[in-house]
Design an enzyme around this catalytic site. Structure first.
Site, PDB file in Angstrom:
ATOM      1  N   LYS A 172      40.859  41.113  29.121  1.00 35.15           N
ATOM      2  CA  LYS A 172      40.050  40.048  28.514  1.00 35.15           C
ATOM      3  C   LYS A 172      38.604  40.527  28.358  1.00 35.15           C
ATOM      4  O   LYS A 172      38.146  41.397  29.105  1.00 35.15           O
ATOM      5  CB  LYS A 172      40.093  38.782  29.388  1.00 35.15           C
ATOM      6  CG  LYS A 172      41.506  38.242  29.594  1.00 35.15           C
ATOM      7  CD  LYS A 172      42.127  37.801  28.295  1.00 35.15           C
ATOM      8  CE  LYS A 172      43.517  37.227  28.453  1.00 35.15           C
ATOM      9  NZ  LYS A 172      44.590  38.211  28.564  1.00 35.15           N
TER      10      LYS A 172
HETATM   11  N1  T4K Z   1      47.972  32.673  29.032  1.00 35.58           N
HETATM   12  C1  T4K Z   1      47.818  33.479  27.983  1.00 35.58           C
HETATM   13  C2  T4K Z   1      47.770  32.884  26.614  1.00 35.58           C
HETATM   14  C3  T4K Z   1      47.681  34.861  28.163  1.00 35.58           C
HETATM   15  O1  T4K Z   1      47.531  35.682  27.101  1.00 35.58           O
HETATM   16  C4  T4K Z   1      47.724  35.373  29.467  1.00 35.58           C
HETATM   17  C5  T4K Z   1      47.625  36.795  29.692  1.00 35.58           C
HETATM   18  C6  T4K Z   1      47.863  34.482  30.548  1.00 35.58           C
HETATM   19  C7  T4K Z   1      47.989  33.125  30.282  1.00 35.58           C
HETATM   20  C8  T4K Z   1      47.889  34.944  31.961  1.00 35.58           C
HETATM   21  O2  T4K Z   1      46.668  35.511  32.359  1.00 35.58           O
HETATM   22  P1  T4K Z   1      46.601  36.450  33.667  1.00 35.58           P
HETATM   23  O3  T4K Z   1      47.540  35.876  34.679  1.00 35.58           O
HETATM   24  O4  T4K Z   1      46.980  37.838  33.231  1.00 35.58           O
HETATM   25  O5  T4K Z   1      45.137  36.339  34.126  1.00 35.58           O
HETATM   26  C9  T4K Z   1      48.403  41.632  28.699  1.00 35.58           C
HETATM   27  C10 T4K Z   1      47.796  41.112  29.971  1.00 35.58           C
HETATM   28  O6  T4K Z   1      48.412  41.642  31.126  1.00 35.58           O
HETATM   29  C11 T4K Z   1      47.775  39.632  30.048  1.00 35.58           C
HETATM   30  O7  T4K Z   1      46.757  39.283  30.969  1.00 35.58           O
HETATM   31  C12 T4K Z   1      47.461  39.004  28.706  1.00 35.58           C
HETATM   32  N2  T4K Z   1      47.560  37.577  28.731  1.00 35.58           N
HETATM   33  C13 T4K Z   1      48.389  39.521  27.652  1.00 35.58           C
HETATM   34  C14 T4K Z   1      48.118  38.930  26.283  1.00 35.58           C
HETATM   35  O8  T4K Z   1      48.191  40.914  27.543  1.00 35.58           O
HETATM   36  P2  T4K Z   1      50.282  43.407  28.480  1.00 35.58           P
HETATM   37  O9  T4K Z   1      51.609  43.561  29.127  1.00 35.58           O
HETATM   38  O10 T4K Z   1      50.163  43.609  27.032  1.00 35.58           O
HETATM   39  O11 T4K Z   1      49.167  44.195  29.277  1.00 35.58           O
HETATM   40  P3  T4K Z   1      49.054  45.691  29.661  1.00 35.58           P
HETATM   41  O12 T4K Z   1      48.784  45.748  31.103  1.00 35.58           O
HETATM   42  O13 T4K Z   1      50.192  46.459  29.086  1.00 35.58           O
HETATM   43  O14 T4K Z   1      47.710  46.110  28.883  1.00 35.58           O
HETATM   44  C15 T4K Z   1      47.619  46.105  27.488  1.00 35.58           C
HETATM   45  C16 T4K Z   1      46.817  47.295  27.055  1.00 35.58           C
HETATM   46  O15 T4K Z   1      45.507  47.170  27.574  1.00 35.58           O
HETATM   47  C17 T4K Z   1      47.323  48.625  27.545  1.00 35.58           C
HETATM   48  O16 T4K Z   1      48.219  49.166  26.643  1.00 35.58           O
HETATM   49  C18 T4K Z   1      46.084  49.446  27.681  1.00 35.58           C
HETATM   50  C19 T4K Z   1      44.994  48.441  27.912  1.00 35.58           C
HETATM   51  N3  T4K Z   1      44.535  48.428  29.314  1.00 35.58           N
HETATM   52  C20 T4K Z   1      45.154  47.604  30.221  1.00 35.58           C
HETATM   53  C21 T4K Z   1      44.706  47.565  31.525  1.00 35.58           C
HETATM   54  C22 T4K Z   1      45.369  46.662  32.536  1.00 35.58           C
HETATM   55  C23 T4K Z   1      43.514  49.284  29.684  1.00 35.58           C
HETATM   56  O17 T4K Z   1      43.021  50.049  28.861  1.00 35.58           O
HETATM   57  N4  T4K Z   1      43.059  49.215  30.972  1.00 35.58           N
HETATM   58  C24 T4K Z   1      43.596  48.390  31.910  1.00 35.58           C
HETATM   59  O18 T4K Z   1      43.135  48.361  33.057  1.00 35.58           O
HETATM   60  O19 T4K Z   1      49.745  41.949  28.860  1.00 35.58           O
END
Ligand code: T4K
EC number: 2.6.1.-
Length: 391
Positions: free
Chosen positions: A191
């Site tokens: 975020k």
């Molecule tokens: N409600 C809505 C509408 C949401 O979109 C979300 C979360 C939530 C509730 C719940 O919020 P939290 O409980 O997470 O606070 C991601 C996130 O994990 C998620 O928080 C987010 N929405 C969702 C839309 O996107 P993924 O599986 O796509 O995330 P991830 O970990 O694969 O990361 C995506 C990309 O970000 C990676 O390919 C590379 C980049 N990245 C990620 C991280 C963690 C980085 O460059 N550095 C990092 O540290 O879900």
């Protein structure tokens, strides 16, 4: 001249914005010196800052937004086993938060303009088992708040908002956060404001805030007695330090995202079937997600094809939110319970969307490169090869 890939290093969606490292280290050092590592002064300061930004009386910081949604449902008195009307076009965290605490998500179709709940469709889903309505401000754009407020009031239902994407956005000039019975922000790493992991429930209702505070801490109330059931949803001081440092740049980051949005609009202008999802006219938007829609009939290519071309060139776009939640386990196993009515607009929207990189890590040159890849993909019908480059 042709070159593969256009970008040597991957361009990610969700690359975290990192604030002032020196300040972060100082804050973490202070916490270490205090030997106070969780739920201390930094968390309280973060709560004050978030409440001020949201224009609410209360903010309750949590370890993530998923659990904050659960606190919101519990603290507003949604009864165990109740149905909660939610959009299907959202991150799966929204329904999972409910399902995990024994509530039943019932999926609603979207209003195409906001990508949020369509109030007329929601009305059709309200029944004797309905316990609440949970709207989502997808990609930071407020869902139809006024209509949902009217609907919830008419049926005497709590109205909650998943504002995970919408910190800093406004509706009718008022910050998102103060609508309904409670709203929830996410400060996940992806975020634009992050606390490594984190979230917050914001509300103007002192009873909801008090209950959520206790439930966040095993149900322990202010006088240290257990007053309700609860969980461990507490935020650490290290997370709060990161959140505070991140919040110092909220305006600058919104400006940067807004600039990026404009550059993408300019870079993709005139391409048939390609549009950049917009924000509400006259409102402040945080633009933390840059989402394009690809209308296959007009563009001649499907979002999956463009996604694949981008990936070949090291642009790691994301299909937020595809597939829709009602098409995912466990909800797809029981459509009669979770999706009693067809959801054609959600499904069509999910087919079209593609989230592209934005934030502080993306400059004008990168955006130009991403747009050129997309332009090339559409103009050639996603043929094998590479877009032409000037270097
Ligand atoms: N409600 C809505 C509408 C949401 O979109 C979300 C979360 C939530 C509730 C719940 O919020 P939290 O409980 O997470 O606070 C991601 C996130 O994990 C998620 O928080 C987010 N929405 C969702 C839309 O996107 P993924 O599986 O796509 O995330 P991830 O970990 O694969 O990361 C995506 C990309 O970000 C990676 O390919 C590379 C980049 N990245 C990620 C991280 C963690 C980085 O460059 N550095 C990092 O540290 O879900």
């Amino acid at each position: 001249m042709f070159r593969l890939p256009v970008f040597r290093e991957p361009l990610h969606v969700g690359r975290p914005n990192i604030g002032d490292r020196e300040k972060l280290r100082e804050k973490i050092d202070d916490a270490l010196d205090r030997r106070w590592l969780s739920s201390g002064p930094l968390v309280r300061e973060l709560e004050e800052r978030v409440a001020a930004l949201a224009g609410t009386a209360h903010a309750v910081a949590t370890c993530n937004a998923t659990v904050a949604l659960q606190l919101a449902a519990r603290a507003t008195g949604v009864q165990a086993g109740a149905e909660v009307i939610v959009p299907s076009f959202t991150w799966v965290a929204t329904p999972h938060a409910l399902d995990w605490i024994g509530l039943t998500p019932v999926f609603c179709d979207v209003d195409e303009e906001t990508a949020g709940i369509d109030p007329a469709h929601a009305e059709k889903l309200v029944g004797p088992a309905t316990g609440a309505i949970l709207g989502v401000h997808a990609f930071g754009r407020p869902c139809p708040i006024d209509e949902l407020t009217e609907l919830a009031d008419r049926h005497g239902l709590p109205l909650l908002f998943d504002a995970a994407h919408a910190l800093g956005s406004t509706h009718r000039g008022r910050p998102v956060g103060g609508f309904g019975s409670a709203e929830v922000f996410s400060f996940h790493a992806t975020k634009f404001i992050n606390s490594f992991e984190g979230g917050a429930l914001v509300t103007d209702d002192p009873r909801v805030a008090e209950r959520a505070r206790a439930m966040r801490n095993f149900g322990i109330g202010e006088d240290r007695e257990v007053i309700s059931s609860g969980t461990n949803a507490k935020m650490s001081e290290a997370s709060a330090a990161m959140g505070l440092v991140s919040l110092e740049r909220v305006d600058a980051l919104i400006d940067q995202n807004t600039r990026n949005h404009r550059l993408y609009e300019e870079g993709l202008a005139g391409l048939p079937g390609i549009s950049v999802r917009g924000q509400a006219p006259g409102e402040r938007a945080n633009h933390q997600y840059l989402v394009i829609e690809i209308d296959q009939a007009a563009a001649g290519v499907h979002a999956d094809q463009v996604h694949a071309v981008l990936e070949r060139h090291n642009v790691l776009a994301r299909r937020y939110f595809h597939p829709c939640c009602h098409q995912l386990a466990p909800y797809s196993d029981r459509p009669e319970t979770h999706a009693p009515l067809p959801l054609p607009r959600s499904e069509a929207l999910a087919e079209r969307v593609l989230a592209l990189p934005t934030g502080e890590v993306i400059g004008e040159e990168e955006i130009d490169g991403v747009c050129r890849i997309i332009r090339w993909a559409v103009e050639t019908g996603c043929a094998d090869g590479a877009p032409s480059t000037t270097d």
